[in-house]
Design an enzyme around this catalytic site. Structure first.
Site, PDB file in Angstrom:
ATOM      1  N   PHE A 193      -4.164   3.262  15.190  1.00 36.64           N
ATOM      2  CA  PHE A 193      -4.613   4.316  14.277  1.00 36.64           C
ATOM      3  C   PHE A 193      -5.889   3.887  13.580  1.00 36.64           C
ATOM      4  O   PHE A 193      -6.115   2.695  13.371  1.00 36.64           O
ATOM      5  CB  PHE A 193      -3.541   4.586  13.209  1.00 36.64           C
ATOM      6  CG  PHE A 193      -2.563   5.635  13.624  1.00 36.64           C
ATOM      7  CD1 PHE A 193      -1.537   5.311  14.493  1.00 36.64           C
ATOM      8  CD2 PHE A 193      -2.673   6.941  13.169  1.00 36.64           C
ATOM      9  CE1 PHE A 193      -0.634   6.286  14.903  1.00 36.64           C
ATOM     10  CE2 PHE A 193      -1.780   7.916  13.565  1.00 36.64           C
ATOM     11  CZ  PHE A 193      -0.759   7.588  14.437  1.00 36.64           C
ATOM     12  N   ASN A 228       0.851  -1.201   0.000  1.00 31.13           N
ATOM     13  CA  ASN A 228       0.000   0.000   0.000  1.00 31.13           C
ATOM     14  C   ASN A 228       0.885   1.249   0.000  1.00 31.13           C
ATOM     15  O   ASN A 228       2.099   1.156   0.007  1.00 31.13           O
ATOM     16  CB  ASN A 228      -0.941  -0.026   1.207  1.00 31.13           C
ATOM     17  CG  ASN A 228      -0.172  -0.065   2.519  1.00 31.13           C
ATOM     18  OD1 ASN A 228       0.512   0.878   2.869  1.00 31.13           O
ATOM     19  ND2 ASN A 228      -0.259  -1.191   3.231  1.00 31.13           N
TER      20      ASN A 228
END
Ligand code: C5P
Length: 411
Positions: free
Chosen positions: A324, A209
């Site tokens: 997160f 990613n």
């Protein structure tokens, strides 16, 4: 509060060097111990005698001086200091630092330094504004160099603009802030994950990613600067290793999990990596070839959830586990449910929709979601996010240590 703090002062050439003498006087008043290096150019502006008298210690300037090197080599100069202060930091010295030159005692010492560096730039406004200087500054700040100033105003050359060295009081405040920050997490251990993971398809291809690792690396840097013994388990990124951090490079999620588990016990774990949710079920041992029968079918298996598994450990769970939530919609709602689902204490929620440019960018807007409420932070640089998080972590761990065991408040 600076009593017995060991500072290595590097003075480069600039009119502002006279203000450094005042800084030295004030540092000595506060009990700091100083050793100094002057560049050749600095000798045009202040004398070694005045610097030696005010600092009550030796002043060095020669890289190849037999007496100076035999007394104290340039390596030892930085080893014996806790902080290196460069004031004034001329455009030339900043450029040489950015390039990693080691052509004199000052730059050789800076290149060999294993200590935090604080610079107080001073130069003509055009020199300051020049893209070369700004690029050098960005490089140095990216490596963790702390900067104070410059201010704007009338310059020694008669021009007006930005480039005036920060006043001695401001530099002193920055030095004091550095030392008080460096105590915040003293004696604590921290684990941080950062970057993407790479899941191999075959020996040359992988699934990954766009995570840059900037935020995770900035958090690790801030925790280390706050005095925590910090391990950073990171997927492949272009970010430099943060100063004072033990970096464990990994590729896959499985490796990341293993390295995280191997780093326990810690007081705080911050999972900032963008872990690939899936891995390839059967990694091809040889490079996949184009065939007549068309594209290969890749089948995926779910990766371990590192955050959930660290947060869910029956033994050795860190007292504070932070994750997160990168969301493109329903930020708060998703962050709250993620906090519950993963079993972590805090979630730092951020909006990663394309128009915000968070991925790979230098700034971030965070909402901190805790058990007892949320805190919205203004837009700040990823470095500032790291610093603020380090402060919150220090406060929470201090609170946790104060509360009697068994009566642990949710963090
Ligand atoms: O589920 P999601 O990927 O949105 O969760 C994000 C949080 O979970 C991040 O803190 C990330 O580092 C962590 N995570 C993890 N292992 C995974 C997936 C996410 O640690 N496999």
């Amino acid at each position: 509060m600076l009593q017995d703090r060991r500072i290595l002062l590097i003075v480069s050439g600039g009119i502002a060097a006279y203000k450094t003498l005042e800084l030295v006087r004030r540092l000595r008043e506060r009990g700091a111990s100083l050793c100094s290096i002057m560049t050749a150019a600095a000798h045009h502006f202040v004398t070694p005698l005045s610097l030696a008298s005010l600092s009550e210690n030796k002043v060095y300037s020669e890289l190849f001086s037999l007496t100076q090197e035999s007394e104290m080599g340039h390596i030892r100069l930085s080893r014996e200091a806790e902080l290196i202060v460069v004031a004034p930091a001329s455009a030339d010295l900043l450029a040489r630092m950015a390039l990693g030159l080691a052509s004199d005692l000052a730059t050789a010492t800076l290149l060999a330094a294993d200590k935090p560096i604080l610079v107080a730039p001073a130069m003509n406004a055009m020199m300051w504004a020049h893209p070369a200087t700004q690029a050098n500054l960005a490089t140095l700040e990216g490596r963790g160099v702390i900067r104070v100033g410059p201010g704007a105003g009338e310059l020694a050359c008669g021009e007006v603009g930005a480039g005036r060295m920060a006043e001695p009081g401001e530099i002193l405040a920055a030095i004091e802030a550095f030392f008080s920050r460096s105590q915040l997490l003293k004696g604590r251990k921290a684990l941080v994950t950062s970057g993407p993971t790479r899941e191999p398809i075959d020996p040359v291809r992988y699934l990954s990613n766009r995570s840059s690792g900037k935020q995770g690396h900035a958090i690790a840097a801030a925790l280390a600067a706050a005095g925590a013994k910090t391990v950073l388990v990171s997927g492949p990124t272009a970010e430099p290793d943060p100063a004072g951090v033990t970096v464990v490079p990994v590729e896959t999620a499985a490796e990341m999990l293993r390295s995280c588990e191997g780093s326990l016990p810690v007081d705080v774990a911050v999972m900032a990596a963008a872990v690939s949710d899936w891995a390839i079920a059967a990694v091809a041992p040889q490079k996949l070839k184009k065939t007549e029968s068309g594209a290969p079918r890749l089948s995926l298996v779910e990766n371990p959830d590192i955050l959930a598994s660290i947060a869910g450990r029956a033994s050795g769970r860190p007292p504070l586990v932070i994750g997160f939530a990168a969301e493109t919609q329903n930020l708060l709602e998703n962050a709250r449910s993620k906090r519950a689902r993963k079993g972590c204490d805090w979630i730092l929620a951020n909006d990663v929709s394309a128009e915000r440019g968070t991925f790979g960018g230098d700034s971030n807007r965070i909402t901190l979601v805790r058990a007892d409420g949320i805190e919205e932070w203004p837009e700040m640089t990823k470095r500032e996010v790291g610093q603020r998080l380090a402060e919150r972590i220090a406060a929470a761990l201090a609170e946790e240590s104060r509360s009697p065991s068994g009566a642990r408040k949710p963090l």
